[in-house]
Structures are given as C-alpha cells and as structure tokens.
Design an enzyme around this catalytic site. Structure first.
Site, short mmCIF file in Angstrom:
data_model
loop_
_atom_site.label_atom_id
_atom_site.label_comp_id
_atom_site.label_asym_id
_atom_site.label_seq_id
_atom_site.Cartn_x
_atom_site.Cartn_y
_atom_site.Cartn_z
N ASP A 1 -23.96 -22.73 29.21
CA ASP A 1 -22.72 -21.94 29.14
C ASP A 1 -23.09 -20.46 29.13
OD1 ASP A 1 -20.02 -21.28 28.88
OD2 ASP A 1 -19.80 -22.12 26.87
N CYS B 1 -11.50 -28.32 28.11
CA CYS B 1 -11.69 -27.80 26.77
C CYS B 1 -10.46 -27.04 26.27
CB CYS B 1 -12.93 -26.90 26.74
SG CYS B 1 -13.62 -26.75 25.07
O1 LIG Z 1 -13.16 -21.15 24.40
C1 LIG Z 1 -13.28 -20.66 23.27
O2 LIG Z 1 -12.38 -19.96 22.78
C2 LIG Z 1 -14.50 -20.92 22.46
C3 LIG Z 1 -14.70 -20.19 21.30
C4 LIG Z 1 -15.81 -20.43 20.51
C5 LIG Z 1 -16.72 -21.39 20.88
C6 LIG Z 1 -16.54 -22.12 22.03
C7 LIG Z 1 -15.44 -21.89 22.84
N1 LIG Z 1 -15.27 -22.60 24.04
C8 LIG Z 1 -16.19 -23.61 24.41
C9 LIG Z 1 -16.09 -24.27 25.72
O3 LIG Z 1 -16.56 -25.39 25.84
C10 LIG Z 1 -15.54 -23.58 26.93
O4 LIG Z 1 -14.86 -24.53 27.69
C11 LIG Z 1 -16.71 -23.03 27.74
O5 LIG Z 1 -17.27 -21.96 27.04
C12 LIG Z 1 -16.26 -22.56 29.14
O6 LIG Z 1 -15.23 -21.63 29.03
P1 LIG Z 1 -14.62 -20.93 30.34
O7 LIG Z 1 -15.69 -20.05 30.90
O8 LIG Z 1 -13.46 -20.17 29.85
O9 LIG Z 1 -14.23 -22.01 31.29
#
Ligand SMILES: O=C(O)c1ccccc1NCC(=O)[C@H](O)[C@H](O)COP(=O)(O)O
Length: 203
Positions: free
Chosen positions: A129, A9
């Site tokens: 999530d 992502c």
């Molecule tokens: O990552 C962001 O900045 C974000 C902001 C607003 C909505 C969604 C967002 N991310 C979505 C995703 O799919 C991320 O990959 C997911 O939350 C996992 O994140 P992480 O814990 O940092 O791997």
C-alpha cells in the site's frame, strides 16, 4: 493459478456492505483506526458481517493499535481476518496471527525485507500500500514488477479504470480499494463498486 480476490475497504454501514457483497466482492474492509474518516463502530460492523453471508470475508483494519484493542474490535465486529498498518514489531504481527489471518500492510520501501520475513508464514499475507493509506494515490507498478512477491495483495489508488493494468503488471493475489469507490468519505458509489469488481473479475 486462482483468480485475484477483490476487497472493498472502508465499509461504514449495512447498505454499503450489502451492495458490495451483491456486486461480488470477496472481502469487505472495516476500518477501526480512530484517525480514519471511514471509522466504523464494532456494532455496525457486526451487523454488516452477519448480514453478508458466510462467503464474504470481513477484514478489520487497524493502524498502530494495541493487541487487546485489535482482538476486542475484531471479535466485536465478527471479523474473519485483520489488516495491520504501521511500523509494528514482527512479534506483534505473529501474536495477532495466533488469532486471525493477517494482511500485513507494507510500503514499497520495505517490500523486500518484509517479503523475506514473512515467507513461510501461512497466516501472514503481505499487502502493498502507499505510505498514506486511503489516500487514493497509485504506486509505480512498473517499478515494482521485479520485486512484487507471489501471493501478495495490492492497494493504493486502484479503481475501475486502472485495476486491470495493475493486475497485468503485478499479478496480485488480491486487490483492495476505497477512495475511488466512494461518493463521499465513508459512503460507497454503487456504480464504481460494481465496475471495480467487474474489472477485477474480468481481467
Ligand atoms: O482508508 C483509510 O481511511 C485508512 C485509514 C487508516 C488506515 C487504513 C486505511 N485504509 C486502508 C485500506 O485498506 C485502503 O483501502 C487502502 O489504503 C487503499 O486506499 P485507496 O488508495 O484510497 O484506494
């Protein structure tokens, strides 16, 4: 049973899209939520989408945005699916699913209700999530084992070092990560991306 899909992502630029695709990612996430430090412009997402070839899914990520905006940005960025965060009405999710396959993001507290709601809706897939997306904090996988629905995806705090354990406990259909794969916000760490994809595919 098919193998677990891997989504990288927070893609904000063409070189990162290409390196994730070359590492073997099944899907790239493009964040169109204005609050994100990984916000991407539709023109950049479109260039990357057209460059990664037909076998890589492109998932537009949205947080509490209107349907017109979701559809405009998804079309402009040449997305193949949308990922919807936020406290959305089921009717909104169904309306979006008329146009794109939907990854509907849910928090652990809502998992059972949402799993029941979307069972039998093939265009809607659940993604579990953390309450704060993109925060890099893992969930308590052991506590979720009893309720994790077949076919659901898993996100939150996943990286090369812990994804195999998460997969062993929950058997997700797909996994998603961003924070642990970055050199800085919005910029990929190529070694971490490759190690993450290899860990998923090797598990
Ligand atoms: O990552 C962001 O900045 C974000 C902001 C607003 C909505 C969604 C967002 N991310 C979505 C995703 O799919 C991320 O990959 C997911 O939350 C996992 O994140 P992480 O814990 O940092 O791997």
């Amino acid at each position: 049973m098919s193998r677990t899909r891997v989504k990288i992502c927070g893609t904000t630029n063409l070189p990162d899209a290409l390196l994730s695709a070359e590492a073997g990612a099944d899907a790239l996430g493009f964040i169109f939520a204005p609050i994100s430090k990984r916000l991407v412009r539709a023109e950049v997402a479109r260039e990357a989408s057209l460059a990664v070839g037909p076998a890589v899914a492109r998932i537009g990520v949205f947080l509490n945005q209107g349907l017109d905006e979701v559809l405009r940005l998804a079309e402009g960025g040449r997305m193949s699916a949308v990922q919807l965060h936020g406290p959305l009405a089921p009717e909104f999710v169904l309306a979006a699913a008329q146009f794109y396959p939907v990854l509907r993001v849910v928090r652990p507290a809502d998992l059972q209700t949402e799993a029941q709601r979307w069972a039998g809706h093939p265009a809607v897939t659940l993604m579990l999530d953390a309450p704060e997306p993109g925060g890099g904090v893992p969930l308590d996988w052991a506590a979720l084992q009893a309720d994790f629905p077949a076919g659901a995806w898993l996100a939150a705090g996943l990286g090369p070092e812990n994804v195999a354990e998460a997969m062993r406990l929950l058997r997700p259909a797909g996994v998603d990560a961003v924070s642990k794969l970055e050199a800085s916000a919005g910029q990929k760490n190529p070694q971490a991306v490759k190690a993450f994809v290899d860990a998923v595919k090797g598990s």
